[in-house]
Design an enzyme around this catalytic site. Structure first.
Site, PDB file in Angstrom:
ATOM      1  N   CYS A   7       0.835  -1.212   0.000  1.00 23.70           N
ATOM      2  CA  CYS A   7       0.000   0.000   0.000  1.00 23.70           C
ATOM      3  C   CYS A   7       0.871   1.266   0.000  1.00 23.70           C
ATOM      4  CB  CYS A   7      -0.975  -0.025   1.171  1.00 23.70           C
ATOM      5  SG  CYS A   7      -0.246  -0.497   2.748  1.00 23.70           S
TER       6      CYS A   7
HETATM    7  N1  LIG Z   1      -4.434  -4.163   5.021  1.00 24.73           N
HETATM    8  C1  LIG Z   1      -3.915  -3.465   4.018  1.00 24.73           C
HETATM    9  O1  LIG Z   1      -4.195  -2.262   3.841  1.00 24.73           O
HETATM   10  C2  LIG Z   1      -2.969  -4.136   3.049  1.00 24.73           C
HETATM   11  C3  LIG Z   1      -2.533  -3.391   1.939  1.00 24.73           C
HETATM   12  C4  LIG Z   1      -1.659  -4.001   1.019  1.00 24.73           C
HETATM   13  C5  LIG Z   1      -1.232  -5.302   1.222  1.00 24.73           C
HETATM   14  N2  LIG Z   1      -1.663  -5.981   2.331  1.00 24.73           N
HETATM   15  C6  LIG Z   1      -1.196  -7.362   2.506  1.00 24.73           C
HETATM   16  O2  LIG Z   1      -2.288  -8.235   2.262  1.00 24.73           O
HETATM   17  C7  LIG Z   1      -2.148  -9.397   3.066  1.00 24.73           C
HETATM   18  C8  LIG Z   1      -3.416  -9.587   3.885  1.00 24.73           C
HETATM   19  O3  LIG Z   1      -3.563  -8.448   4.735  1.00 24.73           O
HETATM   20  P1  LIG Z   1      -4.869  -8.187   5.597  1.00 24.73           P
HETATM   21  O4  LIG Z   1      -4.779  -6.792   6.047  1.00 24.73           O
HETATM   22  O5  LIG Z   1      -6.045  -8.654   4.862  1.00 24.73           O
HETATM   23  O6  LIG Z   1      -4.579  -9.163   6.834  1.00 24.73           O
HETATM   24  P2  LIG Z   1      -5.622  -9.773   7.885  1.00 24.73           P
HETATM   25  O7  LIG Z   1      -6.777  -8.862   8.047  1.00 24.73           O
HETATM   26  O8  LIG Z   1      -4.815 -10.121   9.067  1.00 24.73           O
HETATM   27  O9  LIG Z   1      -6.127 -11.123   7.165  1.00 24.73           O
HETATM   28  C9  LIG Z   1      -5.268 -12.180   6.872  1.00 24.73           C
HETATM   29  C10 LIG Z   1      -6.081 -13.472   6.836  1.00 24.73           C
HETATM   30  O10 LIG Z   1      -5.180 -14.530   6.498  1.00 24.73           O
HETATM   31  C11 LIG Z   1      -5.637 -15.738   7.099  1.00 24.73           C
HETATM   32  N3  LIG Z   1      -4.466 -16.568   7.392  1.00 24.73           N
HETATM   33  C12 LIG Z   1      -3.425 -16.276   8.177  1.00 24.73           C
HETATM   34  N4  LIG Z   1      -2.488 -17.234   8.094  1.00 24.73           N
HETATM   35  C13 LIG Z   1      -2.970 -18.177   7.248  1.00 24.73           C
HETATM   36  C14 LIG Z   1      -2.460 -19.405   6.723  1.00 24.73           C
HETATM   37  N5  LIG Z   1      -1.272 -19.854   7.062  1.00 24.73           N
HETATM   38  N6  LIG Z   1      -3.247 -20.097   5.841  1.00 24.73           N
HETATM   39  C15 LIG Z   1      -4.457 -19.656   5.472  1.00 24.73           C
HETATM   40  N7  LIG Z   1      -4.985 -18.479   5.938  1.00 24.73           N
HETATM   41  C16 LIG Z   1      -4.239 -17.761   6.802  1.00 24.73           C
HETATM   42  C17 LIG Z   1      -6.428 -15.345   8.325  1.00 24.73           C
HETATM   43  O11 LIG Z   1      -7.601 -16.070   8.157  1.00 24.73           O
HETATM   44  P3  LIG Z   1      -8.351 -16.951   9.227  1.00 24.73           P
HETATM   45  O12 LIG Z   1      -9.458 -16.074   9.717  1.00 24.73           O
HETATM   46  O13 LIG Z   1      -8.825 -18.105   8.468  1.00 24.73           O
HETATM   47  O14 LIG Z   1      -7.381 -17.330  10.314  1.00 24.73           O
HETATM   48  C18 LIG Z   1      -6.706 -13.852   8.168  1.00 24.73           C
HETATM   49  O15 LIG Z   1      -8.090 -13.563   8.121  1.00 24.73           O
HETATM   50  C19 LIG Z   1      -0.899  -9.187   3.939  1.00 24.73           C
HETATM   51  O16 LIG Z   1       0.190  -9.833   3.376  1.00 24.73           O
HETATM   52  C20 LIG Z   1      -0.746  -7.678   3.911  1.00 24.73           C
HETATM   53  O17 LIG Z   1       0.541  -7.242   4.154  1.00 24.73           O
HETATM   54  C21 LIG Z   1      -2.524  -5.439   3.234  1.00 24.73           C
END
Ligand SMILES: NC(=O)c1ccc[n+]([C@@H]2O[C@H](COP(=O)([O-])OP(=O)(O)OC[C@H]3O[C@@H](n4cnc5c(N)ncnc54)[C@H](OP(=O)(O)O)[C@@H]3O)[C@@H](O)[C@H]2O)c1
Length: 323
Positions: free
Chosen positions: A133
């Site tokens: 981001c």
């Molecule tokens: N948030 C942002 O603004 C943003 C922007 C750009 C990029 N990103 C990237 O996008 C990715 C996701 O971010 P997010 O903000 O959506 O994170 P998040 O809200 O923490 O969601 C991540 C999800 O991944 C699942 N998970 C974790 N470990 C896992 C595994 N080993 N196998 C399968 N599922 C797993 C969890 O699901 P369960 O509920 O099933 O445990 C959780 O709901 C990250 O790499 C982050 O750096 C985020």
């Protein structure tokens, strides 16, 4: 009727996963095959993302069915996408779009998915590493200047992000008590996105060798990223505007604004807005995006549209709420 793209989302219960589902349930070319969550298995979509009530009949599953997919999105934490793909092998026909940092170095056949600089490669890609981001906002703020060789000294910048940038899990710095009415700096000059920023800048200009001095702030709002960057510039402001407008002439979502911008113009949209000023011998660049859309799930859908030969804007004509 045109065949729909059979799509799955892994990590669908998280913030980027939820935002992706909000886009995909209304995307004209998408059929959602399954949405994965270990923690939310068997729950209905609206039990996890309540705003999606009435939009879909899907339930979460903890089963990964790798066969028969045209497309899979990985919305997993950093460091989890790589092991996931080692243990779950998708067909060579399945396009993979990963939102983590794991493949942003373009390893293992992944193409870095910044459409403003790599649209031709993305159109041919079957594995796409979606940019970070802050990385998206900073690259779009500076790409025209870097390409044109204008950044000849260390470039200074600060950027502030909303709390959704840190994901759904609670931590001491995302807790309401900390975040509300508060601002703090983290990862001073060492943010993990600097690596991919440098990679893009070197592609745009092989001689680029300047320090990128980035001060990241945690903001007390939910969504959005604002970056202010500046570097010494001998030219006229008009020349800078013409260069930026030319660079982004074909960009579907990045707009150069000659009038002042603010964050609310981009929140809930896939837009990046860029505004320039010339003050005290510096070219000052403001850039703003929504971290969950142009900074994550919106850009992932934009990349999907390119990779599948669709209208780049399909499913992404969103509106901001300015008051
Ligand atoms: N948030 C942002 O603004 C943003 C922007 C750009 C990029 N990103 C990237 O996008 C990715 C996701 O971010 P997010 O903000 O959506 O994170 P998040 O809200 O923490 O969601 C991540 C999800 O991944 C699942 N998970 C974790 N470990 C896992 C595994 N080993 N196998 C399968 N599922 C797993 C969890 O699901 P369960 O509920 O099933 O445990 C959780 O709901 C990250 O790499 C982050 O750096 C985020």
């Amino acid at each position: 009727m045109e065949k729909k793209i059979k799509t799955a989302v892994v990590g669908a219960a998280g913030y980027t996963g939820g935002e992706l589902l909000r886009l995909l349930v209304h995307h004209p070319q998408i059929e959602l095959a399954w949405i994965h969550s270990n923690s939310q298995k068997d729950k209905r979509l609206e039990e996890v993302h309540p705003d999606l009530i009435g939009e879909s009949q899907l339930n979460f599953t903890d089963q990964i069915e790798t066969a028969g997919l045209d497309l899979v999105f990985l919305c997993l934490p950093h460091g989890e996408a790589k092991p996931f793909l080692e243990t779950h092998v998708f067909s060579g026909q399945t396009v993979i779009i990963d939102l983590s940092t794991d493949f942003r170095d373009e390893s293992e056949g992944f193409v870095y998915g910044l459409p403003e600089t790599q649209s031709d490669q993305i159109r041919q890609a079957s594995k796409i590493a979606n940019p970070g981001c802050f990385a998206t906002c900073i690259q779009l703020a500076l790409a025209p200047a870097v390409e044109h060789g204008w950044v000849q000294q260390p470039v200074h910048m600060s950027g502030i992000t909303g709390s959704t940038g840190a994901g759904k899990s609670l931590s001491p710095t995302t807790h309401f008590s900390h975040r509300n009415q508060n601002v703090s700096v983290y990862k001073l000059f060492s943010h993990q996105h600097l690596k991919e920023i440098r990679q893009t800048f070197r592609k745009l200009n092989a001689g680029f060798d300047q320090s990128v001095l980035f001060v990241p702030y945690r903001g007390n709002f939910t969504r959005g990223i604002w970056v202010t960057a500046y570097f010494p510039f001998a030219g006229e402001l008009e020349e800078a505007y013409q260069r930026y407008e030319y660079f982004y002439r074909d960009a579907a979502f990045t707009y150069v604004s000659r009038i002042d911008i603010d964050l609310k113009q981009v929140v809930n949209t896939n837009k990046c807005l860029v505004h320039l000023k010339k003050e005290a011998g510096q070219l000052v660049v403001y850039a703003a995006i929504d971290n969950l859309l142009k900074g994550a799930s919106g850009q992932a859908v934009q990349n999907m549209n390119l990779a599948f030969g669709l209208d780049e804007k399909a499913g992404l004509q969103l509106k901001s709420s300015v008051y």
